[in-house]
Enzyme design. Sequence first.
Site, short mmCIF file in Angstrom:
data_model
loop_
_atom_site.label_atom_id
_atom_site.label_comp_id
_atom_site.label_asym_id
_atom_site.label_seq_id
_atom_site.Cartn_x
_atom_site.Cartn_y
_atom_site.Cartn_z
CE LYS A 181 -1.98 2.78 3.29
NZ LYS A 181 -1.83 4.10 2.68
CD GLU A 255 13.11 3.65 8.89
OE1 GLU A 255 12.73 4.75 9.13
OE2 GLU A 255 12.71 4.51 6.54
CB CYS A 289 12.70 8.91 8.53
SG CYS A 289 13.52 7.86 6.87
CD GLU A 386 9.98 12.31 11.53
OE1 GLU A 386 9.40 11.29 11.66
OE2 GLU A 386 11.58 11.88 11.13
#
Length: 782
Positions: A181, A255, A289, A386
């Site tokens: 997906k 991850e 990331c 983040e």
Amino acid sequence: MDYGPAPESTKEAQAWLEAHGRRFGLFVDGAWTDAAETFGSFNPADGSELAQVTQASQADIDRAVDAARRAQPGWVALGGHGRAKVLYSLARLLQKHSRLFAVLETLDNGKTIRETRDADLPLAARHFYHHAGWAQLQSEEFADYRAVGVVGQIVPWNFPLLMLAWKIAPALAAGNTVVFKPAEFTSLSALLFAEICQQAGVPAGVVNIVTGDGRVGEAIVNHPGIDKLAFTGSTEVGRIIRKATAGTGKKLSLELGGKSPFIVFDDADLDAAVEGLVDSIWFNQGQVCCAGSRLLVQESVYPRFIEKVKARMRNLRVGSPLDKSNDIGALVDPVQQQRIHGLVESARAEGCEIWQPEAETPQAGAWYLPTLITGASTSAVVAQTEIFGPVLVASSFRTPGEAVQLANNTVYGLAACVWSESISLALDVAPQIKAGVVWINTANQFDAACGFGGYKESGFGREGGKEGMTEYLVPLAEDARPAAPVIAEKGKVKLAAGDSPFAVDRTAKLYIGGKQARPDGAYSRAIIGTNGDFLADVGEGNRKDIRNAVEAAHKASGWAKATAHNRAQVLYYIAENLAIRADEFAARIFAQTGSKDAEGEVKASVERLFYWAAWADKYDGLAHQPPMHGITVALNEPVGVIGIVCPNENPLLGFISLVAPALALGNRVIAVPSEAHPLSALDLYQVLDTSDLPGGALNIVTGSHDELARTLASHFDVDAVWRHDGSAEGCAEVEKLSAESLKRTWTGGAKGRDWFDAKQAGGRAVLQHASQVKNVWIPYGV
Ligand code: NAI
């Protein structure tokens, strides 16, 4: 002199969209479905709609999983060479259509054509080439493994095609079939990839592409026909997936996010470091990331470096991502723009200084100028969260020690950059940083041969490299494991209140920090032998005892730093001292369990200690040679502090089989011995005391497996929990509770093991559970 516009043509990409009527179904079982319920996919650079994409239904997911299941045996039967040819073909076709892919990706995501053309596409193709090689070598290199089965893969929007390659290439190489997906913002390159699969001869059902939002992701996660999940995305969703899969037996790799430090020492080549910083935080608009979003500069060069950064920021060109001379394109969606804006404004309100170059952004679309934040405290939201945008938070440090401490001061541990001309300093600092990747004098380098993945709340599992392949494989020995024996009946236990006249004096103590310690609660349990004799009272450890043990384990950090040779020596020494007292240990095993092979169990335990002592200085890392001038050193580092709930059966061998490999690789352990027959582990105290094992490296807490496992799994300073006592519910609970801190788990579910069989006891796979790979990139040359 300024650059003129150099726009890339979108003709071919638009023609491809038109050819599909700008409306896409799903790619299931090798064919396209009709587009029923759809949603728009937009170009974030101007807000225009590119196409309508299908929101997959539960029935669609059922069909996709079913197709993948049916296709999997045939895909395995094709053999390593057969699969290698298909993967090679995919790599070739990606290269052949690379411009179409690059333009489509830029249109859909907003990232610059320079990046899609020069980074995303070549890396994606390289991934398929490299994994064609693993398919070819599988029978040789992974002889003791099989494919997991049907894999569900969910990716984010920041590297749509590259993440697809990272996920699909190893899965297919290993013989799995996939239900994949893409993120709802960026589905188009995955749909184009589906066409490439048809051309490459991927058999129907091997690759299924289903589009839609988080609900589709959830349907994949919860589908009982999925054997493994591989997820890249936010830590928040990673946690949800960890909880949802707990106890289901589904394999999982995550991850997740990061807040990676970019450390500049005063002897660094500052100009090179500035260029590295541009690649680190302004690559892909900072939507990476592993973006180097926390700049840490040594105090003496801080002002000079910040001026250089600002000067460079003034030269960053923001604008149409299709213009080949632009550095910064659009953000993926206005929603991200608002999120970034909110975080930056909150920092301003807290008194931070916000600096942006004077530049215009286009009127329409989602944009954000490169931004530098200074004056934020280390605990400020912008220093810890983040941001996932082109926003850099800078601060200074004095000493290397302080740099390491600041670098590790976050819940994340994905990547780090270290800039210094002193190789000795850089290589001293790199292993001290808790992150899966460390780039020395370079930034954001990736390659299929070098594993990528996180420590701490950045997730677990690796993508790329040999270690990435094992994520898609299962050791054959796991299939041979028997159902867990029902053992609790055998060793009869009864709880005694601590105020009974004998309880305290006759209670075998816990072993914490190298010393025997009384259990915190005044409870003990009586251990009764198979013949009904009272054997001993054993302390009933509780939450406080675990806390003390964790503290002691953290203090024993010297064990992780001890040389592998030294750790091996200690394990050999334990084996030697155990062998001297073999009769006594055998008698005790017999008394507790009535085992007919108690002597054999002691012998096997001694041999197993030898086995793991042998590995201690042989489980070396690897030196990769990715396509750059330099090397990447893959280091096997200890996980940290591991809580180990040991099996009930084989009280000595089961204990040794799990504790010894963890110690061999430099982990510190809190072991919970067999609940029914704990005395064999307690008899080890004297062996340990005479074997030079530093206090705190191994701590032993007896008591209820459920209660102690719960405490270990919930403890934020425990890095991993292993539970192998055959309690399916207990294992599920450990997995669920571990979601909060995203610690690694290794559980056996309801399966038992034949602990005498070295392979079933875990074999070499235990080494993977006892370590995590850190890839240190070291380019050379001037
Ligand atoms: P997200 O984690 O929600 O989405 C990633 C993928 O997971 C998408 O395909 C999404 O459809 C799917 N998903 C969402 N909810 C799900 C669920 N409950 N179960 C299964 N799949 C689910 O990330 P999002 O919302 O796109 O971005 C939010 C923030 O997350 C970003 O601002 C950034 O901070 C972080 N993020 C980090 C990424 C990374 O690579 N570390 C990538 C994307 C986002």
